[in-house]
Design an enzyme around this catalytic site. Structure first.
Site: not given
Ligand SMILES: O=c1ccn([C@@H]2O[C@H](COP(=O)(O)O)[C@@H](O)[C@H]2O)c(=O)[nH]1
Length: 278
Positions: A96
């Site tokens: 990001k």
């Molecule tokens: O809008 C967003 C952008 C990035 N993420 C990232 O995805 C994963 C989600 O992890 P989970 O364990 O499936 O919740 C995490 O690395 C976030 O930084 C997001 O969730 N939302």
């Protein structure tokens, strides 16, 4: 050279539309019986590579969980990226990044130049210093067959206050991001290399995703509460471009390799039930 969009399209056809994150949360390390240190991080990442690197279309290491261990954590991120690529999955590095253009040039070199130790197939980027500031990433990605996924409508509840704000021409901030990325993908077949991040948690926001032409990464599934069925509401007629992304929902099945594979198979089946067949 084959574009990232073409490589991603093929991977989604061959392996199914699924991205699994490597997010070594301290709580997950503990549940896996691992120490919250560099050795635990290394074992965690290697286990995910062994379990999923040869079967999941895209694996998304979350840079923050490696960076928190400093230089030795970043060294493990480098080797994890290499191992994933060797195993055949595409690597989307979730970093990001975003800054003024001259600094974005350095981020582009770090993640999208094949000579860099952190070179990945694609990287996530924040457009909130202006989409145009990300141009060095778009250019290097185009030159080397890489991809960039730009945040549009994020899965967290705080995102809407910024992303749904109206610009002077009446569009939301998010819609301006969506429209600029759509232009970058114009004419790309079968899939553009410039993607958007749209959370599976956001509901029906009324944003127009119909002209994006690139992949739509959908985090927020599983641990953040969204289900595969929610993809219909969020993406409507753009479902065919969706790349669902799960981290904790799959990682929580570890450390057993067979259980991790079964969890990935289960969420992929859930998503296939909703997404159009490729
Ligand atoms: O809008 C967003 C952008 C990035 N993420 C990232 O995805 C994963 C989600 O992890 P989970 O364990 O499936 O919740 C995490 O690395 C976030 O930084 C997001 O969730 N939302």
């Amino acid at each position: 050279m084959e574009s990232f969009g073409a490589r991603l399209h093929r991977a989604m056809v061959e392996r199914g539309p699924l991205c699994v994150g490597i997010d070594p949360h301290p709580g997950l390390l503990a549940r896996w019986g691992l120490t919250d240190d560099v050795a635990g991080l290394d074992r965690f990442a290697r286990t995910v590579v062994d379990a999923l690197g040869d079967r999941v279309a895209v694996v998304k290491p979350q840079s923050a969980f490696f960076e928190r261990f400093g230089a030795r954590g970043v060294a493990i991120l480098e080797s994890t990226i290499r191992q994933l690529r060797d195993a055949g999955s595409l690597v989307l590095l979730d970093a990001k990044r975003g800054d003024i253009g001259s600094t974005v040039q350095a981020y582009a070199s770090a993640y999208l130049d094949p000579s860099s130790p952190l070179y990945a197939d694609a990287v996530t980027a924040s457009p909130y210093l202006g989409v145009g500031s990300l141009a060095p990433m778009f250019e290097l990605a185009h030159e080397h067959g890489g991809g960039v996924f730009v945040l549009a409508l994020t899965s967290n509840p705080e995102g809407a206050a910024v992303q749904h704000a109206r610009t002077p021409d009446g569009r939301t901030v998010a819609q301006t991001v969506i429209d600029e990325i759509s232009q970058l993908n114009a004419g790309a077949e079968p899939l553009g290399s410039f993607g958007l991040v749209v959370g599976a948690t956001v509901g029906d926001t009324g944003h127009d995703l119909s002209k994006v032409g690139g992949p739509l990464l959908a985090p927020g599934l599983g641990a953040q509460g969204a289900t595969a069925a929610d993809l219909r509401t969020v993406f409507g007629s753009s479902l065919s471009s969706v790349l669902p992304s799960y981290s904790r929902e799959v990682l929580g099945a570890g450390p057993d390799v067979a259980a991790l594979r079964a969890a990935a198979d289960r969420v992929l089946a859930d998503c296939r039930a909703v997404l159009p067949a490729r």
